[in-house]
Scaffold this motif. Structure first.
Motif, mmCIF file in Angstrom:
data_model
loop_
_atom_site.group_PDB
_atom_site.id
_atom_site.type_symbol
_atom_site.label_atom_id
_atom_site.label_comp_id
_atom_site.label_asym_id
_atom_site.label_seq_id
_atom_site.Cartn_x
_atom_site.Cartn_y
_atom_site.Cartn_z
ATOM 1 N N LEU A 86 0.807 -1.140 0.066
ATOM 2 C CA LEU A 86 0.019 0.115 0.014
ATOM 3 C C LEU A 86 1.013 1.241 -0.007
ATOM 4 O O LEU A 86 0.449 2.362 -0.504
ATOM 5 N N GLN A 124 1.904 1.623 -3.453
ATOM 6 C CA GLN A 124 0.724 2.474 -4.354
ATOM 7 C C GLN A 124 0.582 4.096 -3.913
ATOM 8 O O GLN A 124 0.408 4.596 -4.958
ATOM 9 N N ALA A 125 1.043 4.291 -2.584
ATOM 10 C CA ALA A 125 0.641 5.712 -2.500
ATOM 11 C C ALA A 125 1.877 6.638 -2.855
ATOM 12 O O ALA A 125 1.651 7.611 -3.677
ATOM 13 N N ALA A 166 0.985 7.117 -6.610
ATOM 14 C CA ALA A 166 -0.431 7.711 -6.931
ATOM 15 C C ALA A 166 -0.218 9.307 -7.088
ATOM 16 O O ALA A 166 0.781 10.098 -7.070
ATOM 17 N N PHE A 216 -5.396 4.392 0.604
ATOM 18 C CA PHE A 216 -4.971 3.217 -0.163
ATOM 19 C C PHE A 216 -5.722 1.821 0.469
ATOM 20 O O PHE A 216 -5.099 1.798 1.931
#
Length: 321
Positions: free
Chosen positions: A199, A202-203, A206, A213
């Protein structure tokens, strides 16, 4: 000390005592279950604020508001195991945190796409990131409550998660609904570390402005199981919280009159609460063999007496529950 556990609010229990059948718990969703997860080696937080449902228990799982009028501050009730380790510690009510909805607005967003019974892990970019040494503050968990109104379906879920199977009927009361809630992954577990890393990655990739997330996690390890039983508009709630080596801290409230004793060899606490506009009572006990904490309460247009609650607890224990 790492904590996971139940944060329960008294408000729902009061509504139930006043005749609101929506009451009880252990849910476990329901804000109760969202924080349920007694973690091995850690402390479980059980400040009984019966949040959304004092009933299902999900647990109730803990109506533990003990009376300062019955015990001096230096004599807070403790329940110890055979090794003399404190498993349940009752403490003053002032330490209870704010309700989930106030201190974690991202939780509800994380659950938007979840189905009933699903566990969601979520990370909020920028939240506690300045304390990188404490990963336990970075990854959060929430579960969308699933109520089983069909007893066969409820049994399947209890067997899937390996918890004790609760009965379909108790003392003339029939199952209205039940639920099972998960233990949240420990911060030391591989699942926790891998999910947090995923996560955070992903952050980092982003678009600017995106903060939440989330990821759904499969689970089979139950943290609690509970059920609400009905006979007309009279209700009995029964819940079981699995500590799994953890400990539990229980909020105490001055309105309660309490009595500590034993039921079938198990440490038990009876709670009788009288407030300005409502009164109610409930029973809790600890089973060292299962390392589990139980809650049994009664409300509605008819309620069981203390003697009937104790008798019902004895029958449940003798039935192997």
């Amino acid at each position: 000390m790492q904590r996971a556990g139940i944060q329960i609010d008294n408000e729902d229990l009061i509504r139930a005592a006043a005749g609101d059948e929506r009451l009880p718990v252990i849910d476990v969703k329901d804000r109760v279950m969202e924080r349920i997860g007694s973690r091995k080696g850690g402390g479980s937080w059980l400040g009984f604020r019966l949040m959304n449902r004092a009933g299902a228990l999900t647990m109730l799982l803990a109506m533990l508001l003990i009376s300062t009028s019955a015990y001096a501050a230096s004599e807070w009730i403790q329940i110890r195991n055979a090794a003399d380790v404190v498993k349940v510690q009752y403490e003053p009510e002032y330490f209870a945190p704010e309700p989930v909805a106030q201190w974690d607005p991202y939780q509800w967003k994380a659950l938007n796409s979840a189905k009933s019974g699903e566990l969601v892990a979520y990370y909020v970019k920028g939240q506690n990131d300045d304390d990188a040494s404490s990963s336990s503050d970075l990854l959060h968990f929430a579960v969308k409550e699933r109520r089983f109104t069909s007893y066969p379906d409820f049994v399947k879920e209890m067997r899937r998660t390996g918890v004790t199977v609760l009965p379909e009927k108790v003392e003339g009361y029939t199952l209205k609904y039940g639920n099972v809630s998960p233990h949240y992954p420990l911060t030391s577990s591989t699942v926790y570390r891998q999910t947090l890393g995923e996560l955070i990655n992903q952050a980092n990739q982003a678009k600017a402005g995106q903060r939440l997330f989330a990821k759904k996690l499969p689970w089979t390890d139950a943290g609690s199981v509970g059920a609400t039983y009905a006979n007309g508009r009279a209700y009995v709630d029964f819940g079981m919280t699995l500590l799994q080596g953890g400990t539990m801290r229980v909020e105490q409230e001055s309105e309660n009159q309490t009595d500590k004793f034993k039921i079938e060899g198990r440490a038990a606490v009876y709670n009788d609460v009288k407030k300005e506009n409502v009164s109610y009572h409930y029973l809790n006990w600890y089973d060292e063999k299962r390392d589990a904490y139980y809650t049994l309460t009664t409300y509605g247009d008819r309620i069981l007496t203390r003697e009937q609650l104790v008798q019902l607890a004895e029958e449940l224990i003798n039935d192997g529950i």
